[in-house]
Design a protein around this motif. Structure first.
Motif, PDB file in Angstrom:
ATOM      1  N   PHE A  47      29.676 -39.020  80.667  1.00 33.89           N
ATOM      2  CA  PHE A  47      28.891 -38.785  81.881  1.00 33.89           C
ATOM      3  C   PHE A  47      28.636 -37.292  82.076  1.00 33.89           C
ATOM      4  N   LEU A  48      29.665 -36.472  81.893  1.00 36.10           N
ATOM      5  CA  LEU A  48      29.517 -35.025  82.039  1.00 36.10           C
ATOM      6  C   LEU A  48      28.578 -34.466  80.978  1.00 36.10           C
ATOM      7  N   ALA A  49      28.661 -35.011  79.753  1.00 37.79           N
ATOM      8  CA  ALA A  49      27.777 -34.543  78.680  1.00 37.79           C
ATOM      9  C   ALA A  49      26.322 -34.833  79.012  1.00 37.79           C
ATOM     10  N   VAL A  50      26.043 -36.021  79.549  1.00 34.62           N
ATOM     11  CA  VAL A  50      24.669 -36.384  79.922  1.00 34.62           C
ATOM     12  C   VAL A  50      24.170 -35.490  81.053  1.00 34.62           C
ATOM     13  N   LEU A 103      20.666 -31.077  82.906  1.00 34.30           N
ATOM     14  CA  LEU A 103      20.529 -29.780  83.569  1.00 34.30           C
ATOM     15  C   LEU A 103      19.853 -28.766  82.659  1.00 34.30           C
ATOM     16  N   ILE A 104      20.222 -28.785  81.376  1.00 33.18           N
ATOM     17  CA  ILE A 104      19.606 -27.857  80.415  1.00 33.18           C
ATOM     18  C   ILE A 104      18.120 -28.156  80.260  1.00 33.18           C
ATOM     19  N   VAL A 105      17.782 -29.448  80.118  1.00 35.09           N
ATOM     20  CA  VAL A 105      16.376 -29.837  79.947  1.00 35.09           C
ATOM     21  C   VAL A 105      15.564 -29.484  81.191  1.00 35.09           C
ATOM     22  N   ASN A 106      16.101 -29.781  82.368  1.00 36.92           N
ATOM     23  CA  ASN A 106      15.382 -29.481  83.608  1.00 36.92           C
ATOM     24  C   ASN A 106      15.213 -27.981  83.807  1.00 36.92           C
ATOM     25  N   ARG A 107      16.231 -27.212  83.448  1.00 32.19           N
ATOM     26  CA  ARG A 107      16.134 -25.755  83.578  1.00 32.19           C
ATOM     27  C   ARG A 107      15.070 -25.195  82.638  1.00 32.19           C
ATOM     28  N   LYS A 108      15.054 -25.735  81.408  1.00 30.26           N
ATOM     29  CA  LYS A 108      14.057 -25.287  80.439  1.00 30.26           C
ATOM     30  C   LYS A 108      12.666 -25.653  80.897  1.00 30.26           C
ATOM     31  N   ALA A 109      12.508 -26.873  81.446  1.00 30.74           N
ATOM     32  CA  ALA A 109      11.192 -27.314  81.932  1.00 30.74           C
ATOM     33  C   ALA A 109      10.725 -26.456  83.105  1.00 30.74           C
ATOM     34  N   SER A 110      11.650 -26.130  84.009  1.00 28.31           N
ATOM     35  CA  SER A 110      11.284 -25.296  85.162  1.00 28.31           C
ATOM     36  C   SER A 110      10.913 -23.890  84.738  1.00 28.31           C
ATOM     37  N   ASN A 111      11.614 -23.359  83.720  1.00 27.53           N
ATOM     38  CA  ASN A 111      11.292 -22.027  83.218  1.00 27.53           C
ATOM     39  C   ASN A 111       9.909 -21.992  82.576  1.00 27.53           C
TER      40      ASN A 111
END
Length: 259
Positions: free
Chosen positions: A238-241, A246-254
């Motif tokens: 669960f923590l890994a997902v 979070l990484i994908v969303n941060r990259k998309a927002s950037n």
């Protein structure tokens, strides 16, 4: 004011209902007891024993291996299929879209039994390869459905404009088209991976001796009682997902901010 706080309370209760089981699972993964009803103190022994359990580690290995491979293969196949469907018109396009919906709408048990019979008919021994092919089969339609809307949003003459400016078809595809539909491709890949690691029914019918995943292992343990090591493993997954999202969303927002 009452209406505003009422909506917030309703949203809070909905999310509490959805995530309460996960919260309980995480809390009891640190419980110094096998009981799921009594709290006997904080401990990390279930996490330590988890990595010592060879059967669970073997199941985790096959789960992640099949998940990564099936996500990659179905992303490639689904993206190419989406390109082909998008370029079609009329009856052929509608027919292929409807055919793509069949594995999505079909019951898992029907797909599982059908694939098992197919593998036995062609003489393919049930095992790692059969499970991988089965996962690619039911993951690919989701990738198609994720990529197609992005292709529809592209200007109709994007490819022709790139070719007119001197780009080769391959360069136009990799440097012009794919970067614009990349969010759809990434979403399809993540969906395929999550569907693969979560699947039980199709995996159960298409695997062979010596090859198992976490869903099958947990099902086998459930008949003897859930081991607290499964709570620890589920918490880590669960923590890994969450971290990946979070990484994908941060990259998309950037990327959105740069545009």
């Amino acid at each position: 004011m009452v209406k505003k706080y009422g909506k917030r309370l309703y949203a809070f209760l909905v999310f509490l209902f959805l995530y309460a089981p996960i919260i309980v699972l995480i809390v009891f993964s640190f419980n110094d007891s096998k009981s799921r009803a009594n709290w006997n103190g904080f401990t990390l022994k279930w996490y330590i024993e988890l990595f010592k359990d060879t059967s669970i580690m073997k199941s985790l290995y096959y789960t992640l291996l099949v998940g990564v491979l099936s996500a990659f293969i179905s992303t490639v196949l689904g993206t190419l299929a989406a390109f082909g469907i998008h370029s079609m018109k009329g009856f052929k396009r509608k027919l292929l879209i409807n055919l793509n919906y069949l594995p999505v709408l079909n019951a898992d048990i029907v797909t599982a039994v059908g694939l098992m019979i197919l593998f036995n008919f062609i003489g393919l021994q049930l095992g790692f390869l059969s499970m991988l092919l089965a996962h690619v089969t039911f993951c690919t339609p989701y990738v198609v459905l994720s990529v197609l809307p992005r292709l529809k949003q592209l200007p109709k003459n994007t490819m022709e404009a790139a070719l007119d400016l001197g780009a080769t078809p391959f360069y136009a595809l990799t440097r012009v088209i794919i970067p614009q539909i990349k969010p759809g491709i990434i979403a399809g890949a993540l969906m395929a991976f999550s569907l693969s690691i979560d699947d039980f029914v199709i995996s159960f019918f298409t695997t062979g001796q010596g090859v198992t995943n976490l869903s099958i292992s947990i099902f086998s343990m459930a008949r003897r009682g859930i081991n607290p090591k499964i709570n620890a493993l589920s918490t880590l997954m669960f923590l890994a997902v969450i971290i990946i999202l979070l990484i994908v969303n941060r990259k998309a927002s950037n990327e959105g901010g740069k545009k």
